[in-house]
Design an enzyme around this catalytic site. Structure first.
Site, PDB file in Angstrom:
ATOM      1  N   CYS A   1       0.943  -1.277   0.189  1.00  0.00           N
ATOM      2  CA  CYS A   1      -0.086   0.018   0.026  1.00  0.00           C
ATOM      3  C   CYS A   1       0.940   1.309   0.138  1.00  0.00           C
ATOM      4  O   CYS A   1       0.414   2.331  -0.382  1.00  0.00           O
ATOM      5  CB  CYS A   1      -1.041  -0.092   1.231  1.00  0.00           C
ATOM      6  SG  CYS A   1      -1.829  -1.563   1.388  1.00  0.00           S
TER       7      CYS A   1
ATOM      8  N   TYR B   1     -16.961  14.762  21.592  1.00  0.00           N
ATOM      9  CA  TYR B   1     -16.993  16.079  20.877  1.00  0.00           C
ATOM     10  C   TYR B   1     -16.455  17.140  21.533  1.00  0.00           C
ATOM     11  O   TYR B   1     -16.613  17.319  22.814  1.00  0.00           O
ATOM     12  CB  TYR B   1     -18.567  16.555  20.652  1.00  0.00           C
ATOM     13  CG  TYR B   1     -18.771  18.192  20.538  1.00  0.00           C
ATOM     14  CD1 TYR B   1     -18.163  18.710  19.472  1.00  0.00           C
ATOM     15  CD2 TYR B   1     -19.417  18.906  21.444  1.00  0.00           C
ATOM     16  CE1 TYR B   1     -18.457  19.938  19.286  1.00  0.00           C
ATOM     17  CE2 TYR B   1     -19.475  20.068  21.565  1.00  0.00           C
ATOM     18  CZ  TYR B   1     -18.901  20.605  20.299  1.00  0.00           C
ATOM     19  OH  TYR B   1     -19.015  22.347  20.235  1.00  0.00           O
TER      20      TYR B   1
HETATM   21  P1  FAD Z   1      -0.348 -10.122  -1.796  1.00  0.00           P
HETATM   22  O1  FAD Z   1       0.081  -9.172  -0.862  1.00  0.00           O
HETATM   23  O2  FAD Z   1      -0.426  -9.535  -3.343  1.00  0.00           O
HETATM   24  O3  FAD Z   1       0.671 -11.387  -1.916  1.00  0.00           O
HETATM   25  C1  FAD Z   1       0.504 -12.332  -2.709  1.00  0.00           C
HETATM   26  C2  FAD Z   1       2.022 -12.930  -3.040  1.00  0.00           C
HETATM   27  O4  FAD Z   1       1.997 -14.191  -3.361  1.00  0.00           O
HETATM   28  C3  FAD Z   1       2.928 -11.992  -3.972  1.00  0.00           C
HETATM   29  O5  FAD Z   1       4.010 -11.492  -3.432  1.00  0.00           O
HETATM   30  C4  FAD Z   1       3.121 -13.082  -5.207  1.00  0.00           C
HETATM   31  O6  FAD Z   1       4.529 -13.026  -5.464  1.00  0.00           O
HETATM   32  C5  FAD Z   1       3.004 -14.277  -4.198  1.00  0.00           C
HETATM   33  N1  FAD Z   1       2.752 -15.607  -5.116  1.00  0.00           N
HETATM   34  C6  FAD Z   1       1.765 -15.695  -6.141  1.00  0.00           C
HETATM   35  N2  FAD Z   1       1.643 -16.841  -6.538  1.00  0.00           N
HETATM   36  C7  FAD Z   1       2.650 -17.321  -6.015  1.00  0.00           C
HETATM   37  C8  FAD Z   1       3.250 -18.789  -6.353  1.00  0.00           C
HETATM   38  N3  FAD Z   1       2.834 -19.501  -7.169  1.00  0.00           N
HETATM   39  N4  FAD Z   1       4.220 -19.286  -5.677  1.00  0.00           N
HETATM   40  C9  FAD Z   1       5.018 -18.444  -4.866  1.00  0.00           C
HETATM   41  N5  FAD Z   1       4.407 -17.133  -4.429  1.00  0.00           N
HETATM   42  C10 FAD Z   1       3.389 -16.698  -5.275  1.00  0.00           C
HETATM   43  N6  FAD Z   1      -5.283  -2.440   0.198  1.00  0.00           N
HETATM   44  C11 FAD Z   1      -5.974  -1.566   1.167  1.00  0.00           C
HETATM   45  O7  FAD Z   1      -6.682  -2.184   1.831  1.00  0.00           O
HETATM   46  N7  FAD Z   1      -5.333  -0.154   1.027  1.00  0.00           N
HETATM   47  C12 FAD Z   1      -4.436   0.249   0.406  1.00  0.00           C
HETATM   48  O8  FAD Z   1      -4.199   1.333   0.544  1.00  0.00           O
HETATM   49  C13 FAD Z   1      -4.025  -0.557  -0.830  1.00  0.00           C
HETATM   50  N8  FAD Z   1      -3.014   0.001  -1.475  1.00  0.00           N
HETATM   51  C14 FAD Z   1      -2.459  -0.594  -2.449  1.00  0.00           C
HETATM   52  C15 FAD Z   1      -1.284  -0.191  -3.424  1.00  0.00           C
HETATM   53  C16 FAD Z   1      -0.753  -0.945  -4.277  1.00  0.00           C
HETATM   54  C17 FAD Z   1       0.295  -0.401  -5.103  1.00  0.00           C
HETATM   55  C18 FAD Z   1      -1.056  -2.539  -4.323  1.00  0.00           C
HETATM   56  C19 FAD Z   1      -0.644  -3.138  -5.277  1.00  0.00           C
HETATM   57  C20 FAD Z   1      -1.956  -3.035  -3.579  1.00  0.00           C
HETATM   58  C21 FAD Z   1      -2.720  -2.077  -2.653  1.00  0.00           C
HETATM   59  N9  FAD Z   1      -3.754  -2.628  -1.661  1.00  0.00           N
HETATM   60  C22 FAD Z   1      -4.416  -1.804  -0.709  1.00  0.00           C
HETATM   61  C23 FAD Z   1      -4.184  -3.978  -1.795  1.00  0.00           C
HETATM   62  C24 FAD Z   1      -3.526  -5.006  -0.841  1.00  0.00           C
HETATM   63  O9  FAD Z   1      -2.149  -4.820  -0.901  1.00  0.00           O
HETATM   64  C25 FAD Z   1      -3.962  -6.341  -1.070  1.00  0.00           C
HETATM   65  O10 FAD Z   1      -5.212  -6.533  -0.887  1.00  0.00           O
HETATM   66  C26 FAD Z   1      -3.187  -7.487  -0.284  1.00  0.00           C
HETATM   67  O11 FAD Z   1      -1.785  -7.249  -0.365  1.00  0.00           O
HETATM   68  C27 FAD Z   1      -3.603  -8.701  -0.652  1.00  0.00           C
HETATM   69  O12 FAD Z   1      -2.958  -9.792   0.162  1.00  0.00           O
HETATM   70  P2  FAD Z   1      -2.517 -11.199  -0.435  1.00  0.00           P
HETATM   71  O13 FAD Z   1      -1.798 -11.907   0.500  1.00  0.00           O
HETATM   72  O14 FAD Z   1      -4.001 -11.869  -0.816  1.00  0.00           O
HETATM   73  O15 FAD Z   1      -1.768 -10.839  -1.756  1.00  0.00           O
END
Ligand code: FAD
Length: 794
Positions: free
Chosen positions: A42, A427
């Site tokens: 984020c 408040y």
């Molecule tokens: P992720 O955190 O994306 O992690 C998934 C990981 O799995 C990745 O690192 C990937 O490389 C790994 N992976 C995938 N497949 C494989 C595999 N087969 N083998 C090994 N590794 C693998 N959310 C908010 O609530 N507020 C915000 O302000 C916000 N800002 C954001 C800004 C950006 C630029 C981005 C990209 C996202 C933002 N989000 C925000 C969304 C938030 O980051 C995601 O909802 C959250 O990270 C999801 O978590 P996750 O574990 O599902 O996936």
């Protein structure tokens, strides 16, 4: 026990830490395709924009630190390629060493996240087109904006990430164009709230291309040519592609795990997939949206983290913790604005066929009398039957976060607008008002639900048949003059009781004020006096004007703000500074007018206000009084205008610079008066003057398509004999007929303005009038007369 985790960021890292706290003896292996674990995705846009200065601050944990603290076997640069659900094995590819191996599990946890949607578009693989998902993406963008002289960027897609990137690139001094297929940014919001963001973006100099998509990208010697579907062509040094994300489900699909209707991995309440040994969470899964009561994709960090805890508990202690679904509460910063939403928007509810009422309230972030109170707009959607709160959207400059959190708790608990009335808040003047904006939203909704006030939405006002309604503006004449709904009639609320007989009973009366409160008072006054077909415009003129105005803030201020080539002359001293912060319209304009009288021609006055309509008002005001608007800036919700005094005031303020234009008001349809008016108009036009004729009330009969034959002399008509005699004398003496004078006037470029309000009142339709007419209100006439040195009333 042996637990394998796929994905090491938000969801995966949370599960790993919690598993260890739950089970000190387990073997926990975490596979991460990338090089980093547990980092703040984020924060990535803010690091690119140099707001977060240090790269290492993005990392919540290092691989070393995380492994040691939680005794984890973290394998970075390791991609899990497939799952053998029968044998409970995963096939892993060690990217660095190029080696493949298998690893067995007792329980497998999938948190692979979501990937950017990247359709097949010609040229999309241009090296300067970037997506932003992880640290390497960030490093690539950071490198190009640091090393190369990047002047222009195009951001495709105006969701959270697109807008955050637009802001951060702008922060680096890069000119940003946004391209968005929809007619608004942030499609999870309703249009009327998104338009507030449009204004903010345009004020900051971001160019918005709405209703347009990318047709193809061209390679233009290192730059990217962005050809839009509309045919418009943009050129950029870099493009950020951010049209949305989709769940990363390849592993799950290939392992035959059940995929839900939304395309996310299907899980039960315990976050368990269709295979009992595999749990999944985060952006990759679909969860129940508890307002719509249907599966939904909610790719946000909060749900991923909370699910992580639930997954770890269920794995170690058996399925006992349930994930209750999400309402998709989100918040974002777009320049000085904060935008937040929770639950279901109006658009979603409509799509799902759920009946709802929407209500707008515009309040201040804290008590208006305490310095720096800033505007805060709240829209809520609720059930017409029992007031259940379905969703809310809050936009403002300060205190948006706490309001959305108050609202979210009520939505989440399936509470109602009555709960909003009761919500207890802390408040003191610097923080809130005795009645918090959230309470206010509840009070207004209560009035609506209990039938104390019928509201009408800005959309229905736009669609209303103007022949059948009277738009009653109950603001002050000063506010009305600064901008009103076309065709509305101004009777200030404090005069309404005395002037009630001016209001027709055979039409629907649509009342409006600035934000809805005076409209409600007027509503009650009219209701008591027997008016039945009445409605108050929800959110007042503020909501209407924000939602309907085509004109961007950039246009209002064209040539005055937002362009670097018009900088304020820093050397010049400001003679008077006016603090109008916290005052609502017309307060700032009144203060401006009073202080303006105290400065000399050529001196500067600076005024600060938090009234967001002021930008437009001050531009009109300056035009009218002949002042020069030197600059207009907006920062954290405070608008600062710098004004130079023009010609000396003639009637308390200043006179506008006179030009040689002529204006005539034709009120009467007497034949002789019409003749006189057109003779003068044609005479003036023939001398090269700009002439405007304003037809009002009976005067409108002169420009009806059916002709002027029925017009009569004002005196000595003698049952038509007198008129016939005059017309025959005119023919004999070769004097042009009235029709011919009208035709000449049109050829001479005389401007014909028909008063919309009189037309409405007299039931005259546009089709009845001759072509080439401008339909406008009194403001247009007044503006013309400000530029004229002759105004005649006939
Ligand atoms: P992720 O955190 O994306 O992690 C998934 C990981 O799995 C990745 O690192 C990937 O490389 C790994 N992976 C995938 N497949 C494989 C595999 N087969 N083998 C090994 N590794 C693998 N959310 C908010 O609530 N507020 C915000 O302000 C916000 N800002 C954001 C800004 C950006 C630029 C981005 C990209 C996202 C933002 N989000 C925000 C969304 C938030 O980051 C995601 O909802 C959250 O990270 C999801 O978590 P996750 O574990 O599902 O996936």
């Amino acid at each position: 026990m042996k637990y394998l985790i796929v994905g090491g960021v938000a969801g995966g890292a949370t599960v790993a830490a919690r598993l260890r706290r739950n089970d000190e003896d387990a073997k926990i292996i975490l596979f991460e395709r990338g090089e980093y674990v547990s980092y703040a995705n984020c924060g990535l846009p803010y690091y690119i924009g140099d707001v977060i200065k240090e790269r290492e601050n993005l990392f919540v944990q290092t691989v070393g630190g995380f492994s040691t603290r939680y005794n984890l076997d973290i394998r970075i640069k390791s991609e899990v390629e497939s799952i053998d659900t029968e044998k409970r094995l995963v096939h892993v590819y060690n990217i660095e060493k190029g080696v493949r191996y298998t690893e067995s599990y007792d329980k497998l946890i999938l948190s692979p996240g979501a990937e950017p949607i990247k359709p097949k578009i010609e040229g999309i693989n241009h090296p300067n087109i970037f997506t932003l998902r992880n640290v390497p993406d960030t490093d690539r963008i950071k490198k190009i904006v640091t090393v190369r002289n990047i002047e222009k960027a195009v951001v495709v897609g105006a969701g959270f990430i697109g807008l955050e990137m637009a802001e951060n690139l702008h922060h680096l001094g890069i000119k940003v164009d946004i391209v968005e297929m929809a007619d608004q940014v942030m499609s999870h919001l309703d249009f009327s709230m998104a338009t507030i963001i449009h204004s903010e973006l345009r004020t900051k100099g971001i160019s918005l291309n709405l209703n347009d998509g990318v047709a193809r990208f061209d390679n233009k010697e290192g730059k990217v040519g962005v050809v839009l579907k509309s045919g418009k062509e943009l050129e950029a040094d870099i493009v950020i592609w951010s049209i949305g994300v989709k769940p990363e489900t390849k592993l799950a699909r290939e392992a035959q795990l059940e995929i839900g209707t939304t395309g996310g991995i299907k899980v039960n309440d315990y976050m368990q997939t269709s295979d009992e040994h595999i749990y999944a969470l985060g952006d990759a899964v679909e969860v129940i949206h508890t307002v719509l009561n249907k599966p939904s994709l909610i790719p946000l960090a909060g749900p991923a983290n909370k699910q992580g805890r639930i997954v770890a508990d269920n794995i170690v202690y058996g399925n006992s913790s349930k994930y209750e679904g999400s309402i998709g509460t989100g918040i974002a910063k777009v320049f000085d604005l904060t935008i937040a939403s929770t639950g279901a928007s109006g658009r979603w509810l409509k799509k799902e066929g759920i009946e709802y009422i929407a209500s707008y309230t515009h309040s201040s972030s804290h008590a208006g009398y305490y310095p720096n109170a800033l505007p805060l707009s709240v829209k809520i959607q609720f059930s017409p039957k029992d007031g259940r709160l379905y969703g809310a959207q809050v936009v403002g400059f300060d205190g948006v976060d706490k309001r959305i959190e108050m609202l979210a708790q009520v939505v989440k608990a399936k509470g109602s607008i009555y709960d909003l009335m009761e919500l207890e808040h802390a408040y003191a003047p610097p923080y809130s008002s005795a009645k918090d904006p959230v309470n206010m939203a509840g009070f207004v909704a209560d009035n609506i639900l209990k039938g104390r006030m019928k509201i009408i939405s800005w959309r229905d006002v736009v669609k209303a048949d103007r022949e059948k309604v009277l738009l009653l503006d109950v603001r002050t004449p000063e506010e009305y003059k600064l901008g009103a709904i076309d065709g509305s009639v101004n009777i200030p609320v404090d005069e309404l009781r005395k002037r009630v007989n001016e209001i027709p009973k055979d039409k629907q009366i649509i009342i409006y004020c600035a934000v809805g409160l005076r409209g409600y008072v007027a509503y009650r006054i009219l209701l008591k006096r027997g008016f039945e077909n009445i409605a108050n415009l929800s959110g007042g003129y503020k909501t209407y004007s924000i939602a309907t105005e085509d004109a961007s803030v950039e246009q209002y201020f064209a040539g005055r703000i937002g362009s670097d080539d018009l900088l304020i002359d820093q050397e010049r001293e400001v003679a008077i500074t006016v603090d109008a912060v916290g005052l609502q319209c017309p307060g700032p304009i009144i203060q401006l007018k009073d202080s303006y009288g105290n400065i000399e021609k050529g001196e500067l006055l600076e005024i600060k206000t938090t009234d967001q309509t002021f930008g437009k008002d001050v531009a009109s005001w300056c035009n009218v009084v002949g002042a020069k608007l030197i600059s207009l800036e907006s920062a954290r919700g405070v608008i600062t205008a710098l004004i130079e005094k023009g010609e000396p005031a003639s009637c308390g303020v200043t006179a506008s610079p006179l030009t040689d234009n002529k204006t005539l008001v034709l009120f009467s349809d007497d034949f002789d008066k019409a003749m006189a008016a057109f003779v003068i108009a044609n005479g003036a036009a023939s001398m090269g003057k700009k002439v405007s004729l304003f037809f009002t009330f009976w005067g409108l009969n002169i420009i009806k398509k059916k002709g002027t034959s029925s017009l009569k002399l004002s005196k000595k008509n003698m049952l038509g004999l007198g008129t016939r005699f005059v017309k025959s004398t005119m023919r004999k003496k070769n004097i042009d007929s009235l029709e011919s004078l009208i035709e000449q006037a049109r050829r001479n470029g005389v401007e014909f303005i028909a008063c919309k309000m009189s037309m409405d009142m007299m039931g005259i339709k546009e089709e009845e009038l001759i072509d080439g007419i401008i339909y406008a209100g009194v403001a247009t006439y007044l503006e013309r007369s400000e530029e004229a040195n002759m105004s005649m009333f006939i």
